[in-house]
Design a protein around this motif. Structure first.
Motif, mmCIF file in Angstrom:
data_model
loop_
_atom_site.group_PDB
_atom_site.id
_atom_site.type_symbol
_atom_site.label_atom_id
_atom_site.label_comp_id
_atom_site.label_asym_id
_atom_site.label_seq_id
_atom_site.Cartn_x
_atom_site.Cartn_y
_atom_site.Cartn_z
ATOM 1 N N ALA A 162 0.819 -1.215 0.000
ATOM 2 C CA ALA A 162 0.000 0.000 0.000
ATOM 3 C C ALA A 162 0.851 1.263 0.000
ATOM 4 O O ALA A 162 0.493 2.272 0.602
ATOM 5 C CB ALA A 162 -0.924 -0.012 1.214
ATOM 6 N N ASN A 163 1.970 1.227 -0.716
ATOM 7 C CA ASN A 163 2.855 2.390 -0.773
ATOM 8 C C ASN A 163 2.739 3.154 -2.084
ATOM 9 O O ASN A 163 3.536 4.052 -2.365
ATOM 10 C CB ASN A 163 4.311 1.957 -0.548
ATOM 11 N N GLY A 164 1.752 2.802 -2.886
ATOM 12 C CA GLY A 164 1.544 3.457 -4.176
ATOM 13 C C GLY A 164 2.019 2.637 -5.351
ATOM 14 O O GLY A 164 1.546 2.830 -6.473
ATOM 15 N N SER A 165 2.936 1.717 -5.126
ATOM 16 C CA SER A 165 3.504 0.956 -6.231
ATOM 17 C C SER A 165 2.483 0.031 -6.882
ATOM 18 O O SER A 165 2.633 -0.343 -8.057
ATOM 19 C CB SER A 165 4.706 0.141 -5.754
ATOM 20 N N LYS A 166 1.438 -0.359 -6.143
ATOM 21 C CA LYS A 166 0.383 -1.211 -6.684
ATOM 22 C C LYS A 166 -0.889 -0.413 -6.996
ATOM 23 O O LYS A 166 -1.909 -0.985 -7.367
ATOM 24 C CB LYS A 166 0.049 -2.323 -5.690
ATOM 25 N N GLY A 167 -0.820 0.902 -6.812
ATOM 26 C CA GLY A 167 -1.978 1.753 -7.109
ATOM 27 C C GLY A 167 -2.909 1.956 -5.935
ATOM 28 O O GLY A 167 -3.727 2.869 -5.949
ATOM 29 N N TYR A 168 -2.815 1.113 -4.923
ATOM 30 C CA TYR A 168 -3.705 1.180 -3.770
ATOM 31 C C TYR A 168 -3.016 1.848 -2.581
ATOM 32 O O TYR A 168 -1.818 1.632 -2.341
ATOM 33 C CB TYR A 168 -4.132 -0.226 -3.341
ATOM 34 N N LEU A 169 -3.780 2.624 -1.812
ATOM 35 C CA LEU A 169 -3.307 3.218 -0.569
ATOM 36 C C LEU A 169 -4.314 2.939 0.531
ATOM 37 O O LEU A 169 -5.514 2.830 0.266
ATOM 38 C CB LEU A 169 -3.143 4.740 -0.720
ATOM 39 N N ARG A 170 -3.843 2.840 1.771
ATOM 40 C CA ARG A 170 -4.756 2.688 2.902
ATOM 41 C C ARG A 170 -5.383 4.046 3.227
ATOM 42 O O ARG A 170 -4.695 5.070 3.228
ATOM 43 C CB ARG A 170 -4.008 2.138 4.118
ATOM 44 N N GLN A 171 -6.679 4.041 3.514
ATOM 45 C CA GLN A 171 -7.384 5.300 3.720
ATOM 46 C C GLN A 171 -6.831 6.078 4.915
ATOM 47 O O GLN A 171 -6.654 7.296 4.838
ATOM 48 C CB GLN A 171 -8.888 5.064 3.897
ATOM 49 N N ASP A 172 -6.581 5.404 6.021
ATOM 50 C CA ASP A 172 -6.034 6.101 7.180
ATOM 51 C C ASP A 172 -4.705 6.776 6.858
ATOM 52 O O ASP A 172 -4.419 7.867 7.359
ATOM 53 C CB ASP A 172 -5.843 5.134 8.342
#
Length: 283
Positions: A206-216
């Protein structure tokens, strides 16, 4: 957890405490601007875009962000024109759309890429006019390393649509968001739509490399840069997306970046699960 706000899909917006400022009621706002929103969304120039409306929900998203037709709005990293067409027609009367392009001196941009970013900003008014059929004078643009004199503090809204992950993986989110804050009026607001990782996703996923980020993580990061969270929505959520694809968000439509077997699994899932967040610029 902040996004226990997701407890109901019907709650399109959940205002947070925000000093003495009050957001206009979202339902009333949507009703007030329904004709302008409908006109923009149903404009003939968007004929090929409408297939994505059920996943991207532009009317509800702009209502959450309280974008009014007479506002000056920055669209960060305008790309193929999907939101540019909506915003161009919605703001096409009294408002103005401003394309905000990456600071070419930040991030992993070589000389050729830097030149391309600057050319993109220079060409945005003409490109947006072609996208929308509106006069090029309705549009302007800048790169964030070269804010024109007199532009700081003039934007009512800045919209960052599915781009936070790129800023995070390019390590320029801090400087880019600070520039956006500089451009916003006192009390101006930042709207973010972003692919969402599960709460328990590993940090290196969830660091941006996969496109996804954690909402918090997104909320905490943006708040640390001089904003406060004032609204959240599940309108762009998709519980069908497990948000754990090995190849990242690009396995989901519309990219379908996997092999034939993967594409068969994801083709009918809709688009990615997304957080939709509204922040106000703090004094």
């Amino acid at each position: 957890m902040r996004y226990l706000l997701a407890s109901t899909m019907l709650a399109l917006a959940v205002p947070a405490a925000a000093d003495h400022h009050e957001l206009p009621d979202q339902a009333e706002f949507a009703a007030t601007h329904a004709e302008a929103l409908s006109g923009a969304i149903n404009h003939p120039s968007r004929a090929e875009d409408r297939a994505r409306d059920e996943f991207r929900n532009p009317a509800e998203t702009l209502a959450l962000f309280r974008v009014e037709p007479d506002m000056k709005v920055g669209e960060y990293a305008p790309g193929g024109g999907w939101y540019t067409r909506v915003l161009g027609h919605y703001l096409g009367g009294e408002g103005q759309l401003v394309g905000l392009y990456f600071d070419p001196t930040s991030g992993p941009f070589n000389a050729e890429s830097q030149q391309g970013i600057r050319a993109g900003a220079a060409g945005f008014p003409a490109e947006a006019a072609e996208f929308t059929g509106l006069p090029a004078e309705n549009f302007s643009a800048m790169t964030l390393d070269a804010i024109p004199e007199g532009e700081a503090g003039t934007l009512d809204r800045v919209l960052v649509i599915r781009m936070m992950h790129n800023m995070m993986r390019w390590n320029n989110a801090d400087s880019e968001l600070k520039k956006m804050r500089e451009l916003l009026k006192p009390g101006g607001m930042l709207g973010i739509v972003q692919h969402r990782a599960p709460d328990d996703a590993a940090a290196d996923y969830a660091n941006g490399s996969k496109g996804y980020l954690r909402q918090d993580d997104v909320v905490g990061y943006v708040e640390a840069l001089g904003f406060e969270l004032v609204g959240s929505s599940e309108v762009n959520a998709n519980p069908n997306d497990p948000a754990n694809w090995e190849g990242g968000v690009w396995a989901m439509p519309p990219s379908l970046g996997g092999d034939d077997e993967m594409d068969a699994r994801t083709r009918d899932l809709g688009e990615s699960d997304r957080m939709t967040l509204l922040f106000r610029k703090r004094p």
